[in-house]
Scaffold this motif. Structure first.
Motif, mmCIF file in Angstrom:
data_model
loop_
_atom_site.group_PDB
_atom_site.id
_atom_site.type_symbol
_atom_site.label_atom_id
_atom_site.label_comp_id
_atom_site.label_asym_id
_atom_site.label_seq_id
_atom_site.Cartn_x
_atom_site.Cartn_y
_atom_site.Cartn_z
ATOM 1 N N ASP A 39 0.668 -1.137 -0.039
ATOM 2 C CA ASP A 39 -0.078 -0.010 0.089
ATOM 3 C C ASP A 39 0.976 1.247 0.039
ATOM 4 O OD1 ASP A 39 -1.666 2.201 0.910
ATOM 5 O OD2 ASP A 39 -3.226 0.546 1.464
ATOM 6 N N PRO A 40 0.740 2.285 -0.789
ATOM 7 C CA PRO A 40 1.646 3.530 -0.807
ATOM 8 C C PRO A 40 1.449 4.163 0.670
ATOM 9 C CG PRO A 40 -0.264 3.489 -2.593
ATOM 10 C CD PRO A 40 -0.305 2.223 -1.803
ATOM 11 N N PHE A 41 0.532 3.902 1.433
ATOM 12 C CA PHE A 41 0.557 4.672 2.519
ATOM 13 C C PHE A 41 1.790 4.166 3.273
ATOM 14 C CE2 PHE A 41 -0.476 4.023 7.397
ATOM 15 C CZ PHE A 41 -0.482 5.295 7.544
ATOM 16 N N TYR A 42 1.971 2.859 3.380
ATOM 17 C CA TYR A 42 3.306 2.263 4.078
ATOM 18 C C TYR A 42 4.586 2.581 3.560
ATOM 19 C CZ TYR A 42 -0.524 -0.516 6.543
ATOM 20 O OH TYR A 42 -1.479 -0.511 7.224
ATOM 21 N N LEU A 43 4.362 2.741 2.277
ATOM 22 C CA LEU A 43 5.619 3.141 1.296
ATOM 23 C C LEU A 43 6.041 4.573 1.886
ATOM 24 C CD1 LEU A 43 5.079 1.720 -1.957
ATOM 25 C CD2 LEU A 43 6.643 1.105 -0.336
ATOM 26 N N SER A 44 5.000 5.471 1.996
ATOM 27 C CA SER A 44 5.020 6.843 2.499
ATOM 28 C C SER A 44 5.922 6.766 4.049
ATOM 29 C CB SER A 44 3.975 7.645 2.443
ATOM 30 O OG SER A 44 3.042 7.165 3.316
ATOM 31 N N LEU A 45 5.457 5.748 4.747
ATOM 32 C CA LEU A 45 5.906 5.680 6.290
ATOM 33 C C LEU A 45 7.280 5.265 6.108
ATOM 34 C CD1 LEU A 45 2.952 3.799 8.048
ATOM 35 C CD2 LEU A 45 3.917 6.356 8.441
ATOM 36 N N LEU A 46 7.529 4.478 5.017
ATOM 37 C CA LEU A 46 9.026 3.986 5.086
ATOM 38 C C LEU A 46 9.996 5.362 4.755
ATOM 39 C CD1 LEU A 46 11.207 1.723 5.023
ATOM 40 C CD2 LEU A 46 10.531 1.420 2.625
ATOM 41 N N ARG A 47 9.618 5.816 3.790
ATOM 42 C CA ARG A 47 10.100 7.098 3.304
ATOM 43 C C ARG A 47 10.453 8.293 4.582
ATOM 44 N NH1 ARG A 47 7.326 6.353 -1.569
ATOM 45 N NH2 ARG A 47 5.674 7.872 -0.653
ATOM 46 N N ASP A 48 9.256 8.446 5.125
ATOM 47 C CA ASP A 48 9.127 9.313 6.314
ATOM 48 C C ASP A 48 10.122 8.998 7.456
ATOM 49 O OD1 ASP A 48 7.544 11.023 5.185
ATOM 50 O OD2 ASP A 48 5.686 10.016 6.181
ATOM 51 N N GLY A 49 10.068 7.658 7.611
ATOM 52 C CA GLY A 49 10.882 7.132 8.859
ATOM 53 C C GLY A 49 12.626 7.019 8.407
ATOM 54 N N GLN A 50 12.870 7.163 7.060
ATOM 55 C CA GLN A 50 14.217 7.091 6.639
ATOM 56 C C GLN A 50 14.672 8.554 6.737
ATOM 57 O OE1 GLN A 50 16.378 4.649 5.822
ATOM 58 N NE2 GLN A 50 17.685 6.139 6.027
ATOM 59 N N HIS A 51 13.847 9.311 6.281
ATOM 60 C CA HIS A 51 14.089 10.680 6.294
ATOM 61 C C HIS A 51 14.479 11.362 7.605
ATOM 62 C CE1 HIS A 51 11.886 11.373 2.385
ATOM 63 N NE2 HIS A 51 13.067 11.082 2.207
ATOM 64 N N ALA A 52 13.618 10.761 8.620
ATOM 65 C CA ALA A 52 13.789 11.118 10.111
ATOM 66 C C ALA A 52 15.047 10.609 10.749
ATOM 67 C CB ALA A 52 12.774 10.611 10.845
ATOM 68 N N TYR A 53 15.373 9.353 10.251
ATOM 69 C CA TYR A 53 16.537 8.809 10.505
ATOM 70 C C TYR A 53 17.818 9.665 10.118
ATOM 71 C CZ TYR A 53 20.253 5.237 11.264
ATOM 72 O OH TYR A 53 21.508 4.532 11.769
ATOM 73 N N ASP A 54 17.784 10.104 8.787
ATOM 74 C CA ASP A 54 18.839 10.856 8.250
ATOM 75 C C ASP A 54 19.231 12.158 8.972
ATOM 76 O OD1 ASP A 54 19.424 8.754 6.076
ATOM 77 O OD2 ASP A 54 18.025 9.914 4.764
ATOM 78 N N ARG A 55 17.761 12.815 9.513
ATOM 79 C CA ARG A 55 18.212 14.024 10.204
ATOM 80 C C ARG A 55 18.258 13.821 11.713
ATOM 81 N NH1 ARG A 55 12.567 14.047 9.028
ATOM 82 N NH2 ARG A 55 11.348 14.104 10.730
ATOM 83 N N LYS A 56 18.622 12.489 12.189
ATOM 84 C CA LYS A 56 18.936 12.188 13.500
ATOM 85 C C LYS A 56 17.642 12.049 14.210
ATOM 86 C CE LYS A 56 23.629 12.750 13.043
ATOM 87 N NZ LYS A 56 23.841 12.619 11.757
ATOM 88 N N ASP A 57 16.489 12.418 13.957
ATOM 89 C CA ASP A 57 15.245 12.215 14.883
ATOM 90 C C ASP A 57 14.874 10.533 14.870
ATOM 91 O OD1 ASP A 57 13.197 12.423 16.063
ATOM 92 O OD2 ASP A 57 11.895 13.593 14.597
ATOM 93 N N TYR A 58 15.527 9.996 15.778
ATOM 94 C CA TYR A 58 15.585 8.578 15.755
ATOM 95 C C TYR A 58 14.182 7.943 16.336
ATOM 96 C CZ TYR A 58 20.283 9.110 14.706
ATOM 97 O OH TYR A 58 21.691 9.306 14.178
ATOM 98 N N THR A 59 13.602 8.778 17.278
ATOM 99 C CA THR A 59 12.378 8.374 18.102
ATOM 100 C C THR A 59 11.331 8.428 16.529
ATOM 101 O OG1 THR A 59 12.863 9.335 19.852
ATOM 102 C CG2 THR A 59 10.461 9.245 19.621
ATOM 103 N N ALA A 60 11.375 9.540 15.938
ATOM 104 C CA ALA A 60 10.383 9.619 14.937
ATOM 105 C C ALA A 60 10.390 8.336 13.892
ATOM 106 C CB ALA A 60 10.230 10.853 14.145
ATOM 107 N N ALA A 61 11.775 8.156 13.537
ATOM 108 C CA ALA A 61 12.307 7.202 12.584
ATOM 109 C C ALA A 61 11.754 5.622 13.107
ATOM 110 C CB ALA A 61 13.788 6.961 12.513
ATOM 111 N N LYS A 62 11.950 5.407 14.418
ATOM 112 C CA LYS A 62 11.506 4.249 15.085
ATOM 113 C C LYS A 62 9.801 4.174 14.831
ATOM 114 C CE LYS A 62 10.893 3.541 19.299
ATOM 115 N NZ LYS A 62 11.314 3.226 21.007
ATOM 116 N N ARG A 63 9.119 4.870 15.035
ATOM 117 C CA ARG A 63 7.443 5.053 15.212
ATOM 118 C C ARG A 63 7.165 4.748 13.640
ATOM 119 N NH1 ARG A 63 6.468 10.119 16.397
ATOM 120 N NH2 ARG A 63 6.679 10.514 13.973
ATOM 121 N N ASP A 64 7.718 5.530 12.811
ATOM 122 C CA ASP A 64 7.375 5.442 11.356
ATOM 123 C C ASP A 64 7.779 4.201 10.679
ATOM 124 O OD1 ASP A 64 6.194 7.962 11.421
ATOM 125 O OD2 ASP A 64 8.015 8.982 10.375
ATOM 126 N N LEU A 65 8.898 3.675 11.225
ATOM 127 C CA LEU A 65 9.277 2.322 10.448
ATOM 128 C C LEU A 65 8.819 0.999 11.019
ATOM 129 C CD1 LEU A 65 13.426 3.443 10.125
ATOM 130 C CD2 LEU A 65 11.800 2.831 8.262
#
Length: 352
Positions: A39-65
Protein backbone atom coordinates in the motif's frame (compact mmCIF):
# COMPACT_ATOMS: atom_id res chain seq x y z
CA UNK A 1 -11.72 0.42 -0.44
CA UNK A 2 -9.62 -2.67 0.26
CA UNK A 3 -6.65 -0.55 1.35
CA UNK A 4 -8.91 1.67 3.45
CA UNK A 5 -10.35 -1.35 5.28
CA UNK A 6 -6.81 -2.66 5.82
CA UNK A 7 -5.68 0.65 7.31
CA UNK A 8 -8.82 1.03 9.41
CA UNK A 9 -8.38 -2.48 10.89
CA UNK A 10 -4.78 -1.76 11.73
CA UNK A 11 -5.59 1.54 13.43
CA UNK A 12 -8.31 -0.18 15.47
CA UNK A 13 -5.78 -2.81 16.60
CA UNK A 14 -3.27 -0.14 17.57
CA UNK A 15 -5.91 1.69 19.60
CA UNK A 16 -6.84 -1.53 21.41
CA UNK A 17 -3.33 -2.79 22.14
CA UNK A 18 -1.14 0.26 21.73
CA UNK A 19 1.52 0.46 19.04
CA UNK A 20 4.20 -0.91 21.35
CA UNK A 21 2.24 -4.14 21.95
CA UNK A 22 0.52 -4.50 18.60
CA UNK A 23 3.63 -4.39 16.44
CA UNK A 24 5.45 -7.45 17.89
CA UNK A 25 2.30 -9.54 17.50
CA UNK A 26 1.80 -8.42 13.95
CA UNK A 27 5.34 -9.39 12.99
CA UNK A 28 4.32 -12.99 13.54
CA UNK A 29 2.21 -12.74 10.41
CA UNK A 30 5.38 -12.55 8.30
CA UNK A 31 4.81 -16.10 7.08
CA UNK A 32 1.67 -15.12 5.12
CA UNK A 33 2.36 -15.61 1.39
CA UNK A 34 2.66 -12.55 -0.81
CA UNK A 35 -0.58 -11.57 -2.47
CA UNK A 36 -0.57 -7.88 -3.35
CA UNK A 37 1.65 -4.85 -3.81
CA UNK A 38 2.52 -2.70 -0.82
CA UNK A 39 0.00 0.00 0.00
CA UNK A 40 1.38 3.48 -0.85
CA UNK A 41 0.53 4.58 2.68
CA UNK A 42 3.17 2.22 4.09
CA UNK A 43 5.70 3.20 1.44
CA UNK A 44 5.27 6.82 2.52
CA UNK A 45 5.81 5.76 6.14
CA UNK A 46 9.02 4.02 5.08
CA UNK A 47 10.23 7.19 3.37
CA UNK A 48 9.24 9.33 6.36
CA UNK A 49 11.07 6.98 8.69
CA UNK A 50 14.23 7.06 6.56
CA UNK A 51 14.15 10.85 6.34
CA UNK A 52 13.71 11.07 10.11
CA UNK A 53 16.68 8.75 10.55
CA UNK A 54 18.82 10.85 8.22
CA UNK A 55 18.09 14.00 10.21
CA UNK A 56 18.86 12.06 13.44
CA UNK A 57 15.27 12.14 14.74
CA UNK A 58 15.52 8.51 15.77
CA UNK A 59 12.34 8.51 17.87
CA UNK A 60 10.23 9.50 14.87
CA UNK A 61 12.18 7.11 12.66
CA UNK A 62 11.43 4.19 14.98
CA UNK A 63 7.73 5.01 15.11
CA UNK A 64 7.30 5.40 11.34
CA UNK A 65 9.43 2.39 10.46
CA UNK A 66 7.61 0.09 12.89
CA UNK A 67 4.29 0.98 11.26
CA UNK A 68 5.80 0.70 7.79
CA UNK A 69 7.04 -2.82 8.53
CA UNK A 70 3.49 -3.86 9.36
CA UNK A 71 2.36 -2.91 5.87
CA UNK A 72 5.06 -5.11 4.31
CA UNK A 73 4.12 -8.40 5.95
CA UNK A 74 3.06 -9.77 2.55
CA UNK A 75 6.37 -8.81 0.91
CA UNK A 76 9.24 -10.58 2.75
CA UNK A 77 12.09 -8.86 0.90
CA UNK A 78 10.75 -5.37 1.51
CA UNK A 79 9.98 -6.40 5.08
CA UNK A 80 13.61 -7.45 5.62
CA UNK A 81 14.80 -4.06 4.36
CA UNK A 82 12.35 -2.27 6.66
CA UNK A 83 13.37 -4.38 9.67
CA UNK A 84 17.04 -3.54 9.09
CA UNK A 85 16.22 0.18 9.09
CA UNK A 86 14.05 -0.22 12.20
CA UNK A 87 16.83 -2.08 14.04
CA UNK A 88 19.32 0.68 13.24
CA UNK A 89 16.94 3.33 14.60
CA UNK A 90 16.42 1.30 17.79
CA UNK A 91 20.17 0.92 18.14
CA UNK A 92 20.65 4.68 17.90
CA UNK A 93 18.15 5.10 20.74
CA UNK A 94 19.97 2.41 22.74
CA UNK A 95 16.75 0.36 22.87
CA UNK A 96 18.69 -2.88 23.30
CA UNK A 97 15.67 -5.11 24.02
CA UNK A 98 13.75 -3.79 21.02
CA UNK A 99 16.85 -4.08 18.82
CA UNK A 100 17.21 -7.74 19.76
CA UNK A 101 13.50 -8.36 19.24
CA UNK A 102 13.67 -6.87 15.75
CA UNK A 103 16.72 -9.03 15.05
CA UNK A 104 14.69 -12.11 15.98
CA UNK A 105 11.94 -11.01 13.56
CA UNK A 106 14.60 -10.62 10.87
CA UNK A 107 15.94 -14.10 11.62
CA UNK A 108 12.41 -15.54 11.30
CA UNK A 109 11.89 -13.85 7.92
CA UNK A 110 15.30 -15.09 6.77
CA UNK A 111 14.59 -18.68 7.86
CA UNK A 112 11.27 -18.75 5.99
CA UNK A 113 12.05 -16.76 2.85
CA UNK A 114 15.82 -16.06 2.69
CA UNK A 115 14.65 -12.47 2.48
CA UNK A 116 17.79 -11.00 4.04
CA UNK A 117 20.48 -13.05 2.31
CA UNK A 118 18.79 -13.05 -1.12
CA UNK A 119 16.73 -9.90 -0.85
CA UNK A 120 17.20 -6.30 -1.78
CA UNK A 121 18.86 -4.95 1.37
CA UNK A 122 21.43 -2.37 0.29
CA UNK A 123 25.08 -3.25 1.01
CA UNK A 124 25.60 -0.15 3.16
CA UNK A 125 22.56 -1.09 5.28
CA UNK A 126 23.82 -4.65 5.70
CA UNK A 127 27.25 -3.41 6.74
CA UNK A 128 25.79 -0.96 9.27
CA UNK A 129 23.48 -3.58 10.77
CA UNK A 130 26.10 -6.33 10.98
CA UNK A 131 28.51 -4.00 12.77
CA UNK A 132 25.88 -3.34 15.43
CA UNK A 133 24.90 -7.02 15.66
CA UNK A 134 28.48 -7.89 16.61
CA UNK A 135 28.19 -5.51 19.56
CA UNK A 136 24.60 -6.19 20.60
CA UNK A 137 23.94 -9.92 20.01
CA UNK A 138 25.80 -12.84 21.65
CA UNK A 139 28.26 -14.50 19.32
CA UNK A 140 26.72 -17.88 20.10
CA UNK A 141 23.32 -16.59 18.95
CA UNK A 142 24.70 -15.13 15.73
CA UNK A 143 26.41 -18.43 14.99
CA UNK A 144 23.01 -20.15 14.84
CA UNK A 145 21.78 -17.92 12.00
CA UNK A 146 23.67 -18.76 8.76
CA UNK A 147 23.04 -15.35 7.19
CA UNK A 148 24.66 -13.59 10.15
CA UNK A 149 27.58 -15.88 11.01
CA UNK A 150 30.05 -13.64 9.23
CA UNK A 151 29.26 -10.79 11.64
CA UNK A 152 31.24 -12.29 14.47
CA UNK A 153 34.60 -13.90 15.04
CA UNK A 154 34.92 -17.55 15.96
CA UNK A 155 33.30 -18.61 19.17
CA UNK A 156 35.53 -17.49 22.10
CA UNK A 157 37.98 -20.16 23.13
CA UNK A 158 39.57 -20.33 26.56
CA UNK A 159 43.35 -19.94 26.70
CA UNK A 160 45.15 -23.21 26.21
CA UNK A 161 42.24 -24.68 24.28
CA UNK A 162 44.62 -27.17 22.71
CA UNK A 163 44.83 -28.99 25.99
CA UNK A 164 42.44 -31.83 26.51
CA UNK A 165 39.59 -30.80 28.77
CA UNK A 166 38.28 -33.23 31.34
CA UNK A 167 35.03 -34.80 30.10
CA UNK A 168 31.83 -33.62 31.71
CA UNK A 169 29.69 -36.17 33.42
CA UNK A 170 26.29 -36.51 31.81
CA UNK A 171 23.54 -34.68 33.56
CA UNK A 172 25.74 -34.01 36.56
CA UNK A 173 25.69 -37.66 37.54
CA UNK A 174 28.06 -38.75 40.25
CA UNK A 175 31.03 -41.02 39.54
CA UNK A 176 30.32 -44.71 39.93
CA UNK A 177 31.14 -46.24 43.27
CA UNK A 178 33.18 -49.32 42.48
CA UNK A 179 34.00 -50.23 46.07
CA UNK A 180 37.21 -49.53 47.91
CA UNK A 181 40.47 -51.14 46.88
CA UNK A 182 41.68 -54.07 49.00
CA UNK A 183 44.50 -51.97 50.43
CA UNK A 184 42.07 -49.37 51.66
CA UNK A 185 39.42 -51.70 53.03
CA UNK A 186 39.38 -51.59 56.84
CA UNK A 187 38.93 -54.85 58.75
CA UNK A 188 35.34 -55.84 59.34
CA UNK A 189 34.04 -55.15 62.83
CA UNK A 190 34.53 -58.18 65.12
CA UNK A 191 36.96 -59.97 62.74
CA UNK A 192 39.52 -62.21 64.48
CA UNK A 193 43.04 -60.85 64.79
CA UNK A 194 45.95 -62.98 63.53
CA UNK A 195 46.99 -65.64 66.11
CA UNK A 196 50.10 -67.72 66.65
CA UNK A 197 49.70 -71.02 64.81
CA UNK A 198 50.88 -72.99 67.84
CA UNK A 199 48.22 -71.50 70.10
CA UNK A 200 45.47 -72.18 67.63
CA UNK A 201 44.72 -75.80 68.66
CA UNK A 202 44.34 -74.80 72.31
CA UNK A 203 41.94 -72.13 71.33
CA UNK A 204 39.99 -74.68 69.35
CA UNK A 205 39.73 -77.21 72.24
CA UNK A 206 38.62 -74.67 74.83
CA UNK A 207 36.01 -72.51 73.23
CA UNK A 208 34.61 -69.59 75.19
CA UNK A 209 31.00 -69.17 76.07
CA UNK A 210 28.56 -68.95 73.20
CA UNK A 211 27.62 -65.41 72.21
CA UNK A 212 24.08 -64.71 71.10
CA UNK A 213 23.86 -64.02 67.35
CA UNK A 214 23.75 -60.36 66.42
CA UNK A 215 20.43 -59.10 65.12
CA UNK A 216 20.43 -58.21 61.44
CA UNK A 217 20.95 -54.49 60.95
CA UNK A 218 17.85 -52.67 59.75
CA UNK A 219 18.26 -50.57 56.60
CA UNK A 220 18.43 -46.87 57.31
CA UNK A 221 15.29 -44.98 56.35
CA UNK A 222 15.49 -43.01 53.10
CA UNK A 223 16.48 -39.38 53.51
CA UNK A 224 13.64 -37.29 52.06
CA UNK A 225 16.09 -34.43 51.40
CA UNK A 226 18.50 -36.59 49.38
CA UNK A 227 18.76 -35.76 45.65
CA UNK A 228 16.38 -37.76 43.50
CA UNK A 229 18.19 -39.73 40.78
CA UNK A 230 17.65 -38.80 37.14
CA UNK A 231 15.35 -40.93 35.05
CA UNK A 232 16.42 -42.17 31.64
CA UNK A 233 14.02 -39.72 30.02
CA UNK A 234 15.57 -36.83 31.95
CA UNK A 235 19.07 -37.92 30.97
CA UNK A 236 17.95 -37.98 27.34
CA UNK A 237 16.59 -34.42 27.67
CA UNK A 238 19.88 -33.14 29.06
CA UNK A 239 21.86 -34.92 26.36
CA UNK A 240 19.67 -33.40 23.65
CA UNK A 241 19.92 -29.92 25.19
CA UNK A 242 23.70 -30.29 25.42
CA UNK A 243 23.94 -31.28 21.74
CA UNK A 244 21.77 -28.37 20.63
CA UNK A 245 23.81 -25.86 22.62
CA UNK A 246 27.15 -27.27 21.45
CA UNK A 247 26.44 -26.83 17.72
CA UNK A 248 25.30 -24.03 15.46
CA UNK A 249 21.54 -24.07 15.60
CA UNK A 250 18.54 -21.99 14.61
CA UNK A 251 16.74 -19.76 17.07
CA UNK A 252 13.91 -22.30 17.20
CA UNK A 253 16.30 -25.09 18.16
CA UNK A 254 17.90 -22.93 20.85
CA UNK A 255 14.48 -22.36 22.37
CA UNK A 256 13.96 -26.11 22.31
CA UNK A 257 17.30 -26.65 24.08
CA UNK A 258 16.33 -24.18 26.79
CA UNK A 259 12.95 -25.84 27.30
CA UNK A 260 14.50 -29.32 27.61
CA UNK A 261 17.13 -28.17 30.09
CA UNK A 262 14.76 -26.13 32.23
CA UNK A 263 12.33 -29.05 32.60
CA UNK A 264 15.07 -31.10 34.25
CA UNK A 265 16.55 -28.15 36.14
CA UNK A 266 13.22 -27.26 37.72
CA UNK A 267 12.65 -30.86 38.79
CA UNK A 268 16.22 -31.25 40.14
CA UNK A 269 17.19 -27.91 41.71
CA UNK A 270 20.23 -29.58 43.30
CA UNK A 271 21.68 -30.73 39.96
CA UNK A 272 24.40 -28.24 39.02
CA UNK A 273 24.88 -29.29 35.40
CA UNK A 274 21.14 -29.08 34.68
CA UNK A 275 21.02 -25.57 36.16
CA UNK A 276 24.00 -24.46 34.07
CA UNK A 277 22.55 -25.94 30.87
CA UNK A 278 19.27 -24.12 31.51
CA UNK A 279 21.19 -20.93 32.25
CA UNK A 280 23.22 -21.22 29.05
CA UNK A 281 20.07 -21.93 27.04
CA UNK A 282 18.36 -18.86 28.50
CA UNK A 283 21.43 -16.74 27.75
CA UNK A 284 21.55 -17.90 24.14
CA UNK A 285 18.00 -16.62 23.57
CA UNK A 286 18.57 -13.44 25.62
CA UNK A 287 16.31 -14.36 28.53
CA UNK A 288 18.59 -12.62 31.01
CA UNK A 289 16.48 -12.89 34.15
CA UNK A 290 15.97 -16.63 33.66
CA UNK A 291 19.67 -17.13 32.95
CA UNK A 292 20.61 -15.29 36.15
CA UNK A 293 18.15 -17.38 38.16
CA UNK A 294 19.57 -20.69 36.93
CA UNK A 295 23.16 -19.54 37.38
CA UNK A 296 22.43 -18.57 40.97
CA UNK A 297 20.76 -21.91 41.58
CA UNK A 298 23.59 -23.88 39.97
CA UNK A 299 26.41 -21.97 41.62
CA UNK A 300 29.77 -20.80 40.30
CA UNK A 301 30.77 -22.56 37.02
CA UNK A 302 34.46 -22.36 38.00
CA UNK A 303 37.48 -20.71 36.39
CA UNK A 304 37.92 -23.66 34.02
CA UNK A 305 34.67 -22.63 32.24
CA UNK A 306 35.36 -19.03 31.21
CA UNK A 307 32.56 -18.97 28.63
CA UNK A 308 29.92 -19.83 31.20
CA UNK A 309 31.45 -17.29 33.57
CA UNK A 310 31.04 -14.71 30.81
CA UNK A 311 27.45 -15.81 30.18
CA UNK A 312 26.77 -15.47 33.90
CA UNK A 313 28.33 -11.99 33.98
CA UNK A 314 26.15 -10.79 31.10
CA UNK A 315 23.01 -12.32 32.62
CA UNK A 316 23.71 -10.66 35.98
CA UNK A 317 24.44 -7.31 34.34
CA UNK A 318 21.33 -7.33 32.17
CA UNK A 319 19.29 -8.30 35.24
CA UNK A 320 20.64 -5.38 37.27
CA UNK A 321 23.24 -7.09 39.49
CA UNK A 322 26.28 -5.12 38.37
CA UNK A 323 28.47 -6.12 41.34
CA UNK A 324 28.13 -9.85 40.70
CA UNK A 325 28.51 -9.23 36.96
CA UNK A 326 31.83 -7.42 37.45
CA UNK A 327 33.20 -10.18 39.69
CA UNK A 328 32.34 -12.92 37.18
CA UNK A 329 33.57 -10.96 34.17
CA UNK A 330 36.97 -10.22 35.74
CA UNK A 331 37.53 -13.94 36.20
CA UNK A 332 36.45 -14.87 32.68
CA UNK A 333 38.33 -12.25 30.62
CA UNK A 334 41.88 -13.66 31.00
CA UNK A 335 40.76 -16.90 29.31
CA UNK A 336 38.45 -15.47 26.62
CA UNK A 337 39.22 -14.43 23.07
CA UNK A 338 38.38 -10.73 22.81
CA UNK A 339 35.64 -10.02 20.27
CA UNK A 340 33.58 -6.84 19.70
CA UNK A 341 30.77 -8.41 21.71
CA UNK A 342 33.04 -9.29 24.64
CA UNK A 343 34.66 -5.86 24.52
CA UNK A 344 31.29 -4.11 24.54
CA UNK A 345 30.37 -5.81 27.82
CA UNK A 346 33.81 -5.25 29.29
CA UNK A 347 33.27 -1.55 28.64
CA UNK A 348 29.75 -1.50 30.04
CA UNK A 349 30.48 -3.61 33.13
CA UNK A 350 34.09 -2.71 33.96
CA UNK A 351 34.57 0.55 32.08
CA UNK A 352 37.43 -0.98 30.05
Amino acid sequence: MKHLRHLTSFRRLVRLLGAQHAAPLLFLLAAVPAAAAIDPFYLSLLRDGQHAYDRKDYTAAKRDLRLACFGMLDEPRQLADCLVRLALAQDRLNDVDEFRETFQRLVDVEERFKAYSQGGVAPELRAALEQRLAARIPAATLATAPAFRSTTAAKPDPAGAGKAAPPRRKGGEKPETRGSSPEATPPASGAAAPVNSKAAPAAATSPGPQQPPLAAAKPAPADPSAPRPLTEAERAKLDQARRLLAERRTARELREAYQLAREVADTHPDLKEAQHLAAEGAYRISRWSDAATYFRRGGDPGDDEPERLFYMAVAFFESGDTTAAAAALKRSLPNLQRTPYVDSYAKKILGQ
